[in-house]
Design an enzyme around this catalytic site. Structure first.
Site, mmCIF file in Angstrom:
data_model
loop_
_atom_site.group_PDB
_atom_site.id
_atom_site.type_symbol
_atom_site.label_atom_id
_atom_site.label_comp_id
_atom_site.label_asym_id
_atom_site.label_seq_id
_atom_site.Cartn_x
_atom_site.Cartn_y
_atom_site.Cartn_z
ATOM 1 N N PRO A 172 0.787 -1.237 0.144
ATOM 2 C CG PRO A 172 -1.092 -1.628 1.437
ATOM 3 C CD PRO A 172 0.321 -2.332 1.193
ATOM 4 C CB CYS A 173 1.057 4.068 -2.664
ATOM 5 S SG CYS A 173 -0.484 3.458 -2.791
ATOM 6 C CD GLN A 174 -3.229 3.664 0.445
ATOM 7 O OE1 GLN A 174 -2.232 3.102 1.158
ATOM 8 N NE2 GLN A 174 -4.476 3.298 -0.123
#
Length: 413
Positions: A116-118
């Protein structure tokens, strides 16, 4: 055939590039239950298509067959490739045990996916600064490395946001340099190449800059990926939406209009005899609809709405920090980046036709991301938007898969 492990799969945008006779996807690992069901459904679609029973899938698309009934119609082993688990220290041994069972002694040729890139995003970075010490997402890449160390694949493909290039860890050091070092210093060691790509350069109708790392095991013949990417003109939004019906906010219209689809849509997105699905738009309150109409009319003139320029009666937030809170997509250009926030509201994705006066539908968002019309997203509208926003555009992913497949002799010789 190259055996693939798919990590942090999402709905399977990157996975679509490896769904071909050249690859065998051993396992998808995904924590989100709705996305996991979408992966199961896509496995079923390809199985039924290959076996000549696509009518069962069409029955599902026509709502004549439930998902449960559809699953019962195929072999249970087919959907067991999806492991619905969050990857972490506690779950890692069990996930690997399940993968080992599915492998049954076979070699893993490739690992694909990105955590996940958040945590790395430049959006909200200052606000999230205080969370670095406790945000486990920052170091999820280490679990990716655990899979590489255990299965020793010939190659891996890792995707993330461009913010990773500038993100600093708890020690105020660039995390990207540490990630590169970790990939290169593990056993076996990997030769790693990376590139910041804009998907619009490769036929995707949106400006979407993402970081890709491609690694191949030291000792193999040189493997090239980025060098073989072919640029392609992306279609305009007008071309992309030409065959979709005119609808208003809060409406559903799962049928194509009478106009012939553009060549791009015919070649890459629309299949004959496949019904339109997920052409669902959000309902909106009267204030937002007034703003949407203003934003769309300005966009038609080549201008972007600035929030402080709205009539005071339409503002609900202090103008500072919200200058581009509402943004229409251009008809005769490409879209801005579709991100997971679209699951919360459509203010940044207003349809360019002011007469329709709404944000884009799920299917329109899917087309901007280049998901084909036969791709169905499971569960709610919010789930679907989230899955779409988090995905790698399949049109770009297919290039990756094709390029790697062309060099597969380097992996199996």
């Amino acid at each position: 055939m190259l055996n693939i492990i798919d990590l942090f799969s999402g709905a399977g945008g990157l996975t679509e590039g490896f769904r071909s006779p050249d690859f065998n996807i051993i396992a998808h690992v995904e924590m989100d239950s709705a996305a996991s069901q979408t992966l199961e459904l896509r496995d079923i679609y390809y199985y039924l298509k290959k076996s000549g029973n696509i009518n069962l899938y069409l029955d599902f698309m026509h709502n004549n067959l439930s998902f449960t009934e559809l699953k019962k119609s195929v072999q249970s082993e087919l959907t067991s490739s999806v492991i619905n688990e969050a990857i972490g220290a506690i779950t890692l041994p069990e996930i690997m045990s399940q993968i080992d069972q599915k492998l049954a002694g076979r070699k893993v040729h490739g690992v694909i996916g990105g955590p996940p890139c958040q945590a790395y995003s430049t959006v909200g970075r200052k606000r999230n600064e205080s969370k670095k010490a406790t945000d486990e997402r920052i170091y999820l890449y280490k679990y990716y490395i655990n899979f590489l160390e255990k299965y020793q694949p010939d190659f891996f493909l890792f995707e993330n946001v461009r913010g990773l290039l500038s993100f600093k860890d708890i020690n105020n050091e660039l995390l990207f340099n540490k990630i590169l070092n970790d990939f290169q210093s593990m056993t076996p060691s990997y030769i790693v190449k990376w590139k910041l790509l804009n998907a619009s350069d490769y036929g995707v109708p949106q400006s979407r800059r993402r970081l890709f790392l491609f690694g191949y095991r030291e000792g193999l013949k040189s493997i090239e990926l980025f060098e073989h990417l072919q640029t392609q003109q992306a279609p305009s939004i007008r071309e992309l939406f030409r065959d979709l019906p005119t609808i208003a906010a809060g409406e559903t219209a799962n049928y194509y209009n009478t106009q012939s689809p553009s060549e791009y849509v015919k070649q890459y997105l629309r299949s004959e005899n496949v019904p339109l699905t997920w052409n669902v738009s959000r309902p909106n309150n009267p204030r937002d609809l007034e703003i949407y109409k203003i934003a769309a009319k300005l966009r038609q003139k080549g201008k972007i709405l600035s929030y402080p320029d709205l009539p005071v009666s339409l503002r609900t937030q202090h103008p500072e920090g919200f200058t581009d809170r509402f943004k229409a997509i251009p008809f005769d250009g490409i879209s801005q980046t579709v991100v997971a926030h679209i699951a919360k509201d459509g203010h940044y994705y207003i349809h360019p036709d002011a007469r329709q006066n709404r944000s884009i539908t799920v299917r329109e968002a899917a087309r901007i991301q280049t998901f084909p019309d036969d791709f169905v997203f499971m569960r709610s509208r919010t789930d679907a938007f989230k899955q779409i926003g988090n995905a790698v555009p399949p049109h770009l992913a297919k290039q990756f898969g094709q390029i790697i497949a062309q060099q597969k002799k380097k992996f199996i010789d």
